[in-house]
Write an enzyme that holds these catalytic residues in place. Structure first.
Site, PDB file in Angstrom:
ATOM      1  N   HIS A 113      -3.004   2.543   8.178  1.00  0.00           N
ATOM      2  CA  HIS A 113      -4.097   1.709   7.677  1.00  0.00           C
ATOM      3  C   HIS A 113      -4.248   0.537   8.632  1.00  0.00           C
ATOM      4  O   HIS A 113      -3.249  -0.087   9.012  1.00  0.00           O
ATOM      5  CB  HIS A 113      -3.767   1.203   6.266  1.00  0.00           C
ATOM      6  CG  HIS A 113      -4.632   0.065   5.834  1.00  0.00           C
ATOM      7  ND1 HIS A 113      -6.010   0.149   5.788  1.00  0.00           N
ATOM      8  CD2 HIS A 113      -4.325  -1.197   5.465  1.00  0.00           C
ATOM      9  CE1 HIS A 113      -6.498  -1.010   5.388  1.00  0.00           C
ATOM     10  NE2 HIS A 113      -5.510  -1.852   5.193  1.00  0.00           N
ATOM     11  N   HIS A 165      -7.280  -2.677  10.315  1.00  0.00           N
ATOM     12  CA  HIS A 165      -8.493  -3.456  10.060  1.00  0.00           C
ATOM     13  C   HIS A 165      -9.420  -3.385  11.280  1.00  0.00           C
ATOM     14  O   HIS A 165      -9.622  -4.392  11.972  1.00  0.00           O
ATOM     15  CB  HIS A 165      -8.115  -4.898   9.714  1.00  0.00           C
ATOM     16  CG  HIS A 165      -7.307  -5.029   8.464  1.00  0.00           C
ATOM     17  ND1 HIS A 165      -6.706  -6.203   8.075  1.00  0.00           N
ATOM     18  CD2 HIS A 165      -7.013  -4.125   7.485  1.00  0.00           C
ATOM     19  CE1 HIS A 165      -6.068  -6.023   6.916  1.00  0.00           C
ATOM     20  NE2 HIS A 165      -6.225  -4.765   6.544  1.00  0.00           N
ATOM     21  N   HIS A 198     -12.983  -3.896   4.551  1.00  0.00           N
ATOM     22  CA  HIS A 198     -11.526  -3.981   4.672  1.00  0.00           C
ATOM     23  C   HIS A 198     -10.999  -3.251   5.917  1.00  0.00           C
ATOM     24  O   HIS A 198     -10.308  -3.864   6.725  1.00  0.00           O
ATOM     25  CB  HIS A 198     -10.872  -3.444   3.391  1.00  0.00           C
ATOM     26  CG  HIS A 198      -9.398  -3.655   3.343  1.00  0.00           C
ATOM     27  ND1 HIS A 198      -8.721  -4.036   2.223  1.00  0.00           N
ATOM     28  CD2 HIS A 198      -8.445  -3.541   4.306  1.00  0.00           C
ATOM     29  CE1 HIS A 198      -7.433  -4.168   2.476  1.00  0.00           C
ATOM     30  NE2 HIS A 198      -7.250  -3.865   3.753  1.00  0.00           N
ATOM     31  N   GLU A 213     -18.088  12.494  22.207  1.00  0.00           N
ATOM     32  CA  GLU A 213     -16.745  12.878  21.752  1.00  0.00           C
ATOM     33  C   GLU A 213     -16.549  12.860  20.235  1.00  0.00           C
ATOM     34  O   GLU A 213     -15.635  13.509  19.724  1.00  0.00           O
ATOM     35  CB  GLU A 213     -15.702  11.926  22.355  1.00  0.00           C
ATOM     36  CG  GLU A 213     -15.340  12.212  23.795  1.00  0.00           C
ATOM     37  CD  GLU A 213     -14.594  13.525  23.951  1.00  0.00           C
ATOM     38  OE1 GLU A 213     -15.123  14.403  24.651  1.00  0.00           O
ATOM     39  OE2 GLU A 213     -13.513  13.689  23.361  1.00  0.00           O
ATOM     40  N   GLU A 273       0.821  -1.218   0.000  1.00  0.00           N
ATOM     41  CA  GLU A 273       0.000   0.000   0.000  1.00  0.00           C
ATOM     42  C   GLU A 273       0.857   1.272   0.000  1.00  0.00           C
ATOM     43  O   GLU A 273       0.318   2.372   0.152  1.00  0.00           O
ATOM     44  CB  GLU A 273      -0.944   0.028   1.223  1.00  0.00           C
ATOM     45  CG  GLU A 273      -1.824  -1.180   1.419  1.00  0.00           C
ATOM     46  CD  GLU A 273      -2.956  -1.324   0.395  1.00  0.00           C
ATOM     47  OE1 GLU A 273      -3.017  -0.512  -0.547  1.00  0.00           O
ATOM     48  OE2 GLU A 273      -3.750  -2.263   0.534  1.00  0.00           O
TER      49      GLU A 273
HETATM   50  O1  2HA Z   1      -0.691  -5.061   4.391  1.00  0.00           O
HETATM   51  O2  2HA Z   1      -3.655  -4.590   5.086  1.00  0.00           O
HETATM   52  O3  2HA Z   1      -4.373  -3.665   2.742  1.00  0.00           O
HETATM   53  C1  2HA Z   1      -1.845  -5.823   4.309  1.00  0.00           C
HETATM   54  C2  2HA Z   1      -3.024  -4.965   4.144  1.00  0.00           C
HETATM   55  C3  2HA Z   1      -3.373  -4.592   2.775  1.00  0.00           C
HETATM   56 ZN    ZN Z   2      -5.566  -3.884   4.809  1.00  0.00          ZN
END
Ligand code: 2HA
Ligand code: ZN
Length: 263
Positions: free
Chosen positions: A132, A134, A203, A162, A109
């Site tokens: 990023h 999850h 995702h 908040e 990414e």
């Molecule tokens: O690196 O989360 O979006 C693995 C991920 C890809």
């Molecule tokens: Zn990811």
């Protein structure tokens, strides 16, 4: 603590919250030459990586970037394997000055991160960080809610007092798009001119800001709001935060919130 130790601390916390299973998630953090000097010689480049995204606006900057395939679970015990410090050498090239000690390369990414940095820096010169992850309940919401930035923003604002204070600009939402590719990077970066956080359907979340604490706090607050939503969405609601309540919070805390959501 040096910058690597600071980054490792946050990555470990993200793992412990359950937001970065296996090799899930990635980070990129703009660091100064002085900060790099505390870790390594900032002028010795051992390997280079070519990208077809235009990094002209970032030339000369140093980044800490997680390695492709790296497990956040292993950051504390193996940071030099799982993290790299890279310099943007020219329009299309990153040069490795530290890390990726087992021969790794930057996260798949990385071009998305770099595109996001370019857009965020246009609106906030102090922006430094893209994470990023999850986040479980945000992903849950993308299975059952309309994939609409206005819907997510209003819903998350109304889950807890908040929220509107921490993300007054709201959150943006993208439909499912293949990760690791150019399209998702271009679409995410476009939204970053107006938002610090973008939800990727089914995702996770992309979040940006000035510091590790700010971005971690943003992720925590968004995910907490989503957790509350998931816990109450199938319950009989007796009362909730009204539009007027949100406006009262905005006045009290002098918050310039996104218009067109609750008015
Ligand atoms: O690196 O989360 O979006 C693995 C991920 C890809
Ligand atoms: Zn990811």
């Amino acid at each position: 603590m040096n910058v690597i130790e600071e980054v490792v601390e946050i990555l470990d916390l993200l793992y412990k919250h359950g937001w970065d299973e296996r090799n899930g998630g990635n980070l990129s953090y703009i660091v100064t030459r002085e900060e790099v000097s505390e870790v390594t010689n900032p002028d010795i480049v051992s390997r280079t990586f070519k990208y077809n995204c235009d990094m002209t606006d970032l030339i000369g900057k140093y980044f800490v970037i997680t390695a492709s395939g790296s497990y956040f679970k292993n950051m504390v015990k193996a940071s030099e394997e799982n993290l790299g410090i890279l310099k943007v050498l020219d329009k299309n090239t990153l040069g490795l000055v530290w890390g990726y000690s087992s021969g790794a390369h930057p996260t798949s990414e990385a071009p998305t991160h770099l595109r996001c940095h370019i857009e965020r820096l246009k609106v906030d010169k102090e922006s430094r960080l893209v994470i990023h992850c999850h986040t479980t309940n945000i992903i849950c919401m993308t299975h059952i809610c309309p994939l609409d930035s206005k819907f997510f923003t209003e819903t998350l604002w109304k889950m807890q007092t908040e929220s509107i204070v921490v993300f007054p600009e709201g959150v943006a939402v993208l439909p499912w798009i293949l990760c690791g590719g150019d399209l998702i990077g271009i679409e995410t970066a476009k939204l970053m001119s107006e938002y610090r956080s973008v939800v990727w359907a089914q995702h996770g979340l992309f979040a940006t800001g000035k510091s590790l604490d700010e971005v971690f706090g943003l992720i925590e607050t968004i995910e907490k709001a989503a957790e509350i939503y998931m816990k109450i969405c199938d319950k009989k609601i007796m009362q909730s935060i009204s539009n007027d309540n949100l406006k009262e919070i905005a006045v009290a805390f002098n918050i310039n919130y996104r218009k067109g959501i609750i008015d």
